[in-house]
Design an enzyme around this catalytic site. Structure first.
Site, PDB file in Angstrom:
ATOM      1  CE  LYS A   1     -15.869 -22.432 -13.791  1.00  0.00           C
ATOM      2  NZ  LYS A   1     -16.280 -22.441 -12.396  1.00  0.00           N
ATOM      3  CD  GLU A   2     -19.860 -16.801 -16.040  1.00  0.00           C
ATOM      4  OE1 GLU A   2     -19.418 -17.970 -15.977  1.00  0.00           O
ATOM      5  OE2 GLU A   2     -19.576 -15.940 -15.196  1.00  0.00           O
TER       6      GLU A   2
ATOM      7  NE  ARG B   1     -17.186 -17.366  -0.800  1.00  0.00           N
ATOM      8  CZ  ARG B   1     -17.127 -17.638  -2.096  1.00  0.00           C
ATOM      9  NH1 ARG B   1     -17.396 -16.699  -2.980  1.00  0.00           N
ATOM     10  NH2 ARG B   1     -16.794 -18.845  -2.525  1.00  0.00           N
TER      11      ARG B   1
ATOM     12  NE  ARG C   1     -16.349 -18.726 -18.485  1.00  0.00           N
ATOM     13  CZ  ARG C   1     -16.256 -18.145 -17.297  1.00  0.00           C
ATOM     14  NH1 ARG C   1     -15.542 -18.705 -16.332  1.00  0.00           N
ATOM     15  NH2 ARG C   1     -16.860 -17.005 -17.052  1.00  0.00           N
TER      16      ARG C   1
ATOM     17  CG  ASP D   1     -13.646 -17.644 -12.669  1.00  0.00           C
ATOM     18  OD1 ASP D   1     -14.085 -18.736 -13.093  1.00  0.00           O
ATOM     19  OD2 ASP D   1     -14.204 -16.993 -11.767  1.00  0.00           O
TER      20      ASP D   1
ATOM     21  CB  SER E   1     -15.702 -14.477  -5.172  1.00  0.00           C
ATOM     22  OG  SER E   1     -15.785 -15.099  -6.427  1.00  0.00           O
TER      23      SER E   1
ATOM     24  CG  ASP F   1     -22.718 -12.265 -11.522  1.00  0.00           C
ATOM     25  OD1 ASP F   1     -23.537 -12.065 -12.446  1.00  0.00           O
ATOM     26  OD2 ASP F   1     -21.879 -13.185 -11.535  1.00  0.00           O
TER      27      ASP F   1
ATOM     28  N   GLY G   1     -23.980 -17.594 -10.889  1.00  0.00           N
ATOM     29  CA  GLY G   1     -23.833 -18.882 -10.180  1.00  0.00           C
ATOM     30  C   GLY G   1     -23.751 -18.688  -8.674  1.00  0.00           C
TER      31      GLY G   1
ATOM     32  NE  ARG H   1     -23.314 -21.465 -14.619  1.00  0.00           N
ATOM     33  CZ  ARG H   1     -22.657 -20.470 -14.026  1.00  0.00           C
ATOM     34  NH1 ARG H   1     -23.126 -19.231 -14.103  1.00  0.00           N
ATOM     35  NH2 ARG H   1     -21.558 -20.702 -13.341  1.00  0.00           N
TER      36      ARG H   1
ATOM     37  CG  ASN I   1     -25.331 -17.198 -16.615  1.00  0.00           C
ATOM     38  OD1 ASN I   1     -25.501 -18.227 -15.951  1.00  0.00           O
ATOM     39  ND2 ASN I   1     -24.575 -17.175 -17.701  1.00  0.00           N
TER      40      ASN I   1
ATOM     41  CB  SER J   1     -13.176 -24.017  -7.596  1.00  0.00           C
ATOM     42  OG  SER J   1     -13.302 -24.147  -8.981  1.00  0.00           O
TER      43      SER J   1
ATOM     44  CD  GLN K   1     -20.459 -20.762  -8.013  1.00  0.00           C
ATOM     45  OE1 GLN K   1     -21.624 -20.986  -8.335  1.00  0.00           O
ATOM     46  NE2 GLN K   1     -19.672 -19.967  -8.718  1.00  0.00           N
TER      47      GLN K   1
ATOM     48  CE  LYS L   1     -22.437 -14.288 -14.809  1.00  0.00           C
ATOM     49  NZ  LYS L   1     -21.630 -14.769 -13.716  1.00  0.00           N
TER      50      LYS L   1
ATOM     51  CG  HIS M   1     -18.029 -11.961 -17.182  1.00  0.00           C
ATOM     52  ND1 HIS M   1     -17.573 -11.710 -15.918  1.00  0.00           N
ATOM     53  CD2 HIS M   1     -18.318 -13.296 -17.186  1.00  0.00           C
ATOM     54  CE1 HIS M   1     -17.609 -12.804 -15.194  1.00  0.00           C
ATOM     55  NE2 HIS M   1     -18.064 -13.786 -15.929  1.00  0.00           N
ATOM     56  NE  ARG M   2     -14.418 -14.798 -14.920  1.00  0.00           N
ATOM     57  CZ  ARG M   2     -14.257 -13.712 -14.156  1.00  0.00           C
ATOM     58  NH1 ARG M   2     -13.437 -12.762 -14.522  1.00  0.00           N
ATOM     59  NH2 ARG M   2     -14.908 -13.600 -13.010  1.00  0.00           N
TER      60      ARG M   2
HETATM   61  O1  LIG Z   1     -17.340 -19.314  -5.107  1.00  0.00           O
HETATM   62  C1  LIG Z   1     -17.119 -18.453  -5.970  1.00  0.00           C
HETATM   63  O2  LIG Z   1     -17.193 -17.233  -5.713  1.00  0.00           O
HETATM   64  C2  LIG Z   1     -16.749 -18.884  -7.338  1.00  0.00           C
HETATM   65  C3  LIG Z   1     -16.294 -20.156  -7.551  1.00  0.00           C
HETATM   66  C4  LIG Z   1     -15.847 -20.630  -8.875  1.00  0.00           C
HETATM   67  O3  LIG Z   1     -16.839 -21.502  -9.390  1.00  0.00           O
HETATM   68  P1  LIG Z   1     -16.740 -23.127  -9.296  1.00  0.00           P
HETATM   69  O4  LIG Z   1     -16.596 -23.503  -7.878  1.00  0.00           O
HETATM   70  O5  LIG Z   1     -18.060 -23.530  -9.878  1.00  0.00           O
HETATM   71  O6  LIG Z   1     -15.561 -23.540 -10.136  1.00  0.00           O
HETATM   72  C5  LIG Z   1     -15.611 -19.486  -9.865  1.00  0.00           C
HETATM   73  O7  LIG Z   1     -15.518 -19.982 -11.170  1.00  0.00           O
HETATM   74  C6  LIG Z   1     -16.734 -18.465  -9.802  1.00  0.00           C
HETATM   75  O8  LIG Z   1     -16.489 -17.391 -10.682  1.00  0.00           O
HETATM   76  C7  LIG Z   1     -16.847 -17.875  -8.418  1.00  0.00           C
HETATM   77  C1  LIG Z   2     -17.913 -18.616 -13.359  1.00  0.00           C
HETATM   78  C2  LIG Z   2     -18.196 -17.348 -13.069  1.00  0.00           C
HETATM   79  O1  LIG Z   2     -19.300 -16.888 -12.404  1.00  0.00           O
HETATM   80  P1  LIG Z   2     -20.505 -17.611 -11.631  1.00  0.00           P
HETATM   81  O2  LIG Z   2     -20.232 -19.085 -11.562  1.00  0.00           O
HETATM   82  O3  LIG Z   2     -20.528 -16.978 -10.285  1.00  0.00           O
HETATM   83  O4  LIG Z   2     -21.726 -17.295 -12.426  1.00  0.00           O
HETATM   84  C3  LIG Z   2     -17.226 -16.270 -13.464  1.00  0.00           C
HETATM   85  O5  LIG Z   2     -17.406 -15.124 -13.016  1.00  0.00           O
HETATM   86  O6  LIG Z   2     -16.302 -16.522 -14.248  1.00  0.00           O
END
Ligand SMILES: O=C(O)C1=C[C@@H](OP(=O)(O)O)[C@@H](O)[C@H](O)C1
Ligand SMILES: C=C(OP(=O)(O)O)C(=O)O
Length: 429
Positions: A343-344, A25, A347, A316, A21, A48, A98, A126, A96, A201, A175, A415, A389-390
């Site tokens: 998410k991935e 950024r 879940r 997570d 994360s 990622d 996000g 997604r 994948n 989050s 995000q 990942k 991955h998780r």
């Molecule tokens: O901003 C980030 O780095 C993240 C925010 C979270 O997602 P959400 O905001 O979609 O819950 C988290 O699950 C993801 O692994 C990383």
């Molecule tokens: C949700 C996750 O990743 P991202 O949303 O960044 O793909 C994660 O790493 O658990």
């Protein structure tokens, strides 16, 4: 991968790879900054982050790997473009990830070029609509190339409409807000962003705000869920070391809680990542937890006990708690996990299905899961990982609790943590 049961008391003192994360950024902010940034502890073991680096170099950003750091990480020099990307037309493949697609969509939508952002099949499921809706209020031109509301998208032809306020939903993912917060300082003028519903989050947004400040932009929350971007001349270059990934740390700290004594270095109560608080949940479950200035220490103490906990701030590592529920005395309920579905993988479905295979009694709602552990956990079960991955990392904890297990398609850990099972084997057997 077959994981034999381990009855070993786990003693470990760990330096883990840098946070996904934070890296995802810092790298794009450095790419847009004025001047050359040096970023240490960037995880080469996480796809990622590699996808983010690849995308930035495709955009014409000069990136130099200058040093190998510990545990699969490197230091990089990033030659910032001062907000003017050298390449005006590109197609970016973001797997994948996000963070990569949401942050880059926002930043690229506010620049003059024309870009396509895409990923694997799951990425196309997604949602990204709430982000696109917010960006279009600023004059961004964005098209969906396949299905409305989902990647792939094409951004291009930005004409600033001088809007001074943007409304955005924070209900599906934080995000989107992070992307907009990272992109807006490139406009150089004051803009307010208002969350129009609720913000999940939240600790991830705090990471964003703190990193923006390091890059010289002090965005402030002027009232709850209203953020103000100040007038600025963009980002300044920095030298910075990425903290270890606190979500990755959860698996090792959980091993300490199950049967061991584990120290994770360079994380503490004041770390940037919200997942630093994972050990506090372990403490509630009965582990002995100490937060030091430069480490978190978890030691097994009493038998683990079940808890009811809201994990909206830590979605997570909520998965790690779901697996620990198997070894806890009583019924565990995890609330605040509606975002698991997008998410991935889904879940909620994945965790539910695999826990049932192990003999647990599991029920769920839209945003919670309740787990009753079985009297005896089924052994040698093949755990499906759903390209998540998780899933692979959290179900590996079964072996630590003395339950032999098979983790299917374990390579999905790449990942964020390609060397997870190397480290796992070193310390568990
Ligand atoms: O901003 C980030 O780095 C993240 C925010 C979270 O997602 P959400 O905001 O979609 O819950 C988290 O699950 C993801 O692994 C990383
Ligand atoms: C949700 C996750 O990743 P991202 O949303 O960044 O793909 C994660 O790493 O658990």
């Amino acid at each position: 991968m077959e994981l034999a049961a381990s009855n070993k008391y786990i003693n470990a003192n760990l330096d883990l790879p840098g946070s996904k994360s934070i890296a995802n950024r810092v790298l794009p902010l450095a790419a847009m900054a004025n001047g050359v940034s040096t970023i240490h502890n960037v995880p080469d073991v996480g796809e990622d982050v590699q996808l983010m680096l690849q995308a930035l170099s495709q955009l014409g950003i000069k990136i130099e790997r200058i040093r190998t750091d510990v545990n699969g990480c490197s230091s990089y020099k990033i030659y910032g473009c001062g907000g003017k990307l050298p390449v005006a037309d590109a197609e970016l493949f973001l797997g994948n990830s996000g963070t990569s697609i949401r942050f880059l969509s926002a930043m690229l939508a506010l620049t003059p070029g024309s870009y396509i952002l895409t990923g694997i099949a799951r990425m196309k499921e997604r949602p990204i609509k709430d982000l696109i809706f917010a960006l279009s209020q600023l004059g961004c031109q964005i098209d969906y190339l396949e299905n409305d509301g989902f990647p792939p998208i094409k951004v291009g032809g930005f004409v600033d409409n001088a809007a001074s306020e943007v409304a955005i939903s924070g209900r599906v993912s934080s995000q989107y807000l992070t992307g907009v917060l990272m992109a807006l300082p490139l406009l150089g003028r004051m803009v307010q962003i208002r969350i129009k519903d609720e913000l999940i989050s939240r600790p991830y947004v705090d990471i964003t705000l703190q990193l923006l400040e390091l890059f010289g932009v002090k965005a402030s929350e002027i009232e709850e869920n209203v953020f103000q971007i100040p007038v600025s001349d963009g980002y300044k270059a920095i030298e910075y070391t990425v903290e270890p990934d606190a979500s990755s740390a959860s698996y090792f700290l959980a091993m300490g809680a199950i049967n061991g004594d584990v120290i994770v270095n360079h994380l503490s109560a004041t770390s940037l990542q919200g997942d630093r608080n994972f050990a506090r949940i372990l403490e509630r479950m009965g582990a002995k937890v100490t937060y030091n200035d430069t480490s978190i220490h978890v030691k097994a103490s009493d038998d683990l006990k079940a808890i009811t906990v809201n994990m909206e701030d830590m979605p997570d590592v909520a998965m790690t708690i779901a697996v620990l529920a198997l070894f806890a005395d009583g019924i565990t309920t995890i609330n605040g996990i509606a975002s698991w579905k997008v998410k991935e993988t889904d879940r909620l479905f994945a965790i539910y299905t695999e826990l049932i295979k192990l003999g647990a009694e599991v029920s769920y709602t839209d945003d919670s899961i309740t787990i009753v552990p079985p009297e005896k956990i089924n052994t040698n079960i093949s755990i499906d990982t759903y390209n998540d991955h998780r899933m692979a990392m959290c179900f590996s904890l079964l072996a630590v609790a003395g339950i032999p297990v098979v983790i299917n398609d374990y390579e999905c850990v790449g990942k964020t943590f390609a060397n997870y099972f190397d480290l796992f084997k070193q310390i568990v057997y």
